[in-house]
Design an enzyme around this catalytic site. Structure first.
Site, PDB file in Angstrom:
ATOM      1  N   ASP A  45      64.873  12.367 -43.467  1.00 59.24           N
ATOM      2  CA  ASP A  45      64.167  13.067 -44.537  1.00 59.24           C
ATOM      3  C   ASP A  45      64.966  14.293 -44.968  1.00 59.24           C
ATOM      4  OD1 ASP A  45      62.034  11.261 -44.471  1.00 59.24           O
ATOM      5  OD2 ASP A  45      61.087  12.341 -42.807  1.00 59.24           O
ATOM      6  N   HIS A  57      68.256   8.215 -47.881  1.00 62.97           N
ATOM      7  CA  HIS A  57      66.927   8.697 -47.538  1.00 62.97           C
ATOM      8  C   HIS A  57      66.220   7.776 -46.542  1.00 62.97           C
ATOM      9  CE1 HIS A  57      64.063  11.808 -48.135  1.00 62.97           C
ATOM     10  NE2 HIS A  57      64.381  12.076 -49.386  1.00 62.97           N
TER      11      HIS A  57
END
Length: 477
Positions: free
Chosen positions: A452, A448
Site C-alpha cells: 500500500d 500497488h
C-alpha cells in the site's frame, strides 16, 4: 570426400525466437575454423557473435545484413572433411563426427554431437531426370534421396530471368521470410533471377522487385492525377489517418523488446507513483570528500549513481515488499531474498537495463565498479542476455537528460522503480533560513498489488533521509 553441412541459427537463450543479421564475419569461399565467429546478430536483448561448430570452407550464406531470421533457419553451409581424392574408397560410409569438425562448445539449444543432415548438389539436368523418370524395378534406388524436399529446397539450382512463369522445378528460396514477403506483395519468385550463390533468391532481390513495382505504380498514379491534387491520407490499421509519404519503422530488436515489455507492464501492473524533493547538498559533500581522499584511504572516484544504488539496497532491506514480483497464475506475491539491481542506460541501440547481481552484498565501491563495467559493455553492444535479465528492482537516473521529474514505467516483472531527477541549485529553507541548496526530485513507481501507499511512502522517505543525511546509512554498515 568433403561433405556440405548446414549450420542453422541456434537457440540464443532467454526465450529469444529470432535475430537480425547485423554483420557477416565471413565470405563465401573463406576457410573457417571450429568455433570461429561467422556472423554478428542482434536479438531483442543483445548483440551476439555466433560461432560455427564446423571447420571447413563456407559454400553459401543465407540472408543479407538486416535480414531477420527465426531460430532454426539456415545461416550458412560449410564443406568439411578430407580433400577430394584423399580417400581410397569410393563408398560413403556416412558422416563421421571427427571428420565433420564439430565442436562441443555450443550455444543454448543446439549441439554438434550428431551431424546435420546433408544437402546434395543436384544439377538441373539430373533433377529433371529424377522428376520425370520413375524406377522400373523393385530394387532399392541409391539416388532416391536427391528428390526429397530438403534437396529441392537447397540453393543449388540456377534461376534464369523468364518472360513468363517457369513451369515446374523448384524455386531457389531458402528463407521462409523471403517467401512470405513475396506473397505479401504478389511477387512471382519464378520471374526473379537470384543474386545469391547458385542463383539463390535473397531478400534484397525481392525488395528490389517490390521497389520496382511500387515505382511503376506511383508513376502511373501521378500521371493520372492533376498536378494540384492534394495528397489523400491513407488509413492506418488502427484507424488513424497517415500520410502516404509517412515513414514506417519496424518495431524489432531492442526497440521492439522495449515496446513489448513496457506495454505488458502498463497492461498487467496497477502502478502508482509518489515523489518528494530532497536536499542532496550533504550527499554531494560526502561524495566530494570520498573522492578527494588521499593516502591509504584513497580509491577510485565514486559516482552519484553508485551512492544512490547503495541507498536503494539499504532501503529494500527495510522495506522488502518492494523487492518482489507477482505470480499472476498462482495469485501469489513472491518476495525475493536477494537484490539484483537494474539501472537504466541509454545507448545508441536504445534503452537497456543492465543488472548488478547481488547488489545487497556490495559496498559503494563495488557497485561503482560493476556499474562502470556493465555501462561500457552496453555502449559497445556486448552485453549478454543474462546481463540484461533477472533484475528485482530498477534505479533510473533520468537527471542525466537534464529533467527534474518523471513517472517511470515499472520494468516488468519487478514491483518498483526509483527515479532520480537532476541535482541543481534551488532556494531551500535550511535550518530556518532561506539558502541555496543542491536539490533533486525522487519518484517511486510501485506495483500497488505488493504493498500500500504507506510502505511505498516509507521507502521513499527513507531514501530521501539518506540523501539529505548520509550519516543515516552508518546504521546499516
Amino acid at each position: 570426400m568433403a561433405q556440405v553441412l548446414e549450420f542453422k541459427l541456434p537457440d540464443l537463450g532467454e526465450g529469444l525466437t529470432e535475430a537480425e543479421i547485423v554483420r557477416w564475419l565471413v565470405e563465401v569461399g573463406d576457410v573457417v575454423a571450429i568455433d570461429q565467429p561467422v556472423v554478428e546478430v542482434e536479438t531483442a536483448k543483445a548483440m551476439v557473435e555466433v560461432p560455427c561448430p564446423y571447420g571447413g570452407v563456407v559454400t553459401a550464406r543465407f540472408g543479407e545484413e538486416g535480414t531477420e531470421l527465426p531460430v532454426g533457419a539456415p545461416l550458412l553451409t560449410v564443406a568439411v572433411g578430407a580433400p577430394e581424392g584423399s580417400s581410397g574408397s569410393g563408398v560413403d560410409s556416412g558422416p563421421d563426427p571427427e571428420s565433420t569438425g564439430g565442436s562441443g562448445n555450443v550455444l543454448v539449444g543446439y549441439g554438434t554431437g550428431a551431424p546435420a543432415a546433408r544437402r546434395r548438389r543436384v544439377r538441373p539436368d539430373r533433377l529433371d531426370r529424377a522428376v520425370t523418370e520413375a524406377p522400373v524395378s523393385g530394387a532399392p534406388v541409391v539416388e532416391a534421396p536427391v528428390v526429397e524436399a530438403p534437396v529441392v529446397e537447397a540453393p543449388v539450382v540456377k534461376v534464369l530471368v523468364a518472360e513468363a512463369p517457369v513451369s515446374g522445378g523448384p524455386v531457389p528460396v531458402v528463407s521462409p521470410l523471403v517467401r512470405r514477403l513475396a506473397r505479401q506483395h504478389d511477387i512471382d519468385l519464378r520471374r526473379l533471377a537470384g543474386s545469391g550463390p547458385d542463383g539463390l533468391i535473397l531478400r534484397a532481390d525481392v525488395d528490389r522487385a517490390i521497389r520496382t513495382a511500387e515505382e511503376t505504380a506511383t508513376a502511373t498514379a501521378r500521371a493520372a492525377q492533376a498536378p494540384v491534387q492534394a495528397r489523400v491520407p491513407a488509413a492506418a490499421p488502427n484507424g488513424v489517418a497517415v500520410a502516404v509519404d509517412a515513414e514506417r519503422i519496424p518495431l524489432r530488436g531492442v526497440r521492439g523488446a522495449v515496446a513489448d515489455k513496457l506495454s505488458r507492464s502498463r497492461t498487467e501492473i496497477p502502478d502508482a507513483t509518489c515523489w518528494v524533493d530532497a536536499d542532496a547538498t550533504e550527499l554531494m559533500a560526502v561524495r566530494a570528500a570520498m573522492n578527494a581522499a588521499t593516502g591509504p584511504s584513497a580509491g577510485p572516484k565514486v559516482s552519484v549513481l553508485a551512492l544512490l544504488a547503495r541507498i536503494c539496497t539499504a532501503a529494500l532491506a527495510r522495506f522488502p515488499e518492494l523487492n518482489s514480483t507477482v505470480d499472476t497464475e498462482a495469485r501469489e506475491i513472491v518476495r525475493l531474498s536477494g537484490v539484483h539491481l537494474g539501472f537504466a542506460a541509454q545507448t545508441e541501440r536504445g534503452l537497456v537495463v543492465p543488472v548488478v547481481r547481488d547488489a545487497h552484498t556490495r559496498n559503494a565501491e563495488s557497485i561503482r565498479a560493476e556499474i562502470a563495467r556493465l555501462t561500457e559493455l552496453a555502449r559497445t553492444g556486448k552485453l549478454s542476455p543474462a546481463q540484461l535479465t533477472g533484475g528485482t528492482f530498477t534505479l533510473n537516473n533520468y537527471g542525466v537528460f537534464g529533467v527534474d521529474g518523471s513517472t517511470p514505467i515499472i520494468n516488468h516483472p519487478e514491483a518498483a522503480m526509483l527515479g532520480v531527477g537532476r541535482i541543481m541549485p534551488k532556494p531551500w529553507v535550511h535550518q530556518g533560513e532561506l539558502a541555496v541548496r543542491q536539490v533533486a526530485q525522487l519518484s517511486l513507481t510501485f506495483d500497488h498489488r505488493v504493498c500500500d501507499g504507506g510502505t511505498a511512502g516509507g521507502f521513499l522517505r527513507y531514501v530521501a533521509d539518506c540523501v539529505e543525511q548520509p550519516a543515516v546509512l552508518l546504521r546499516t554498515v
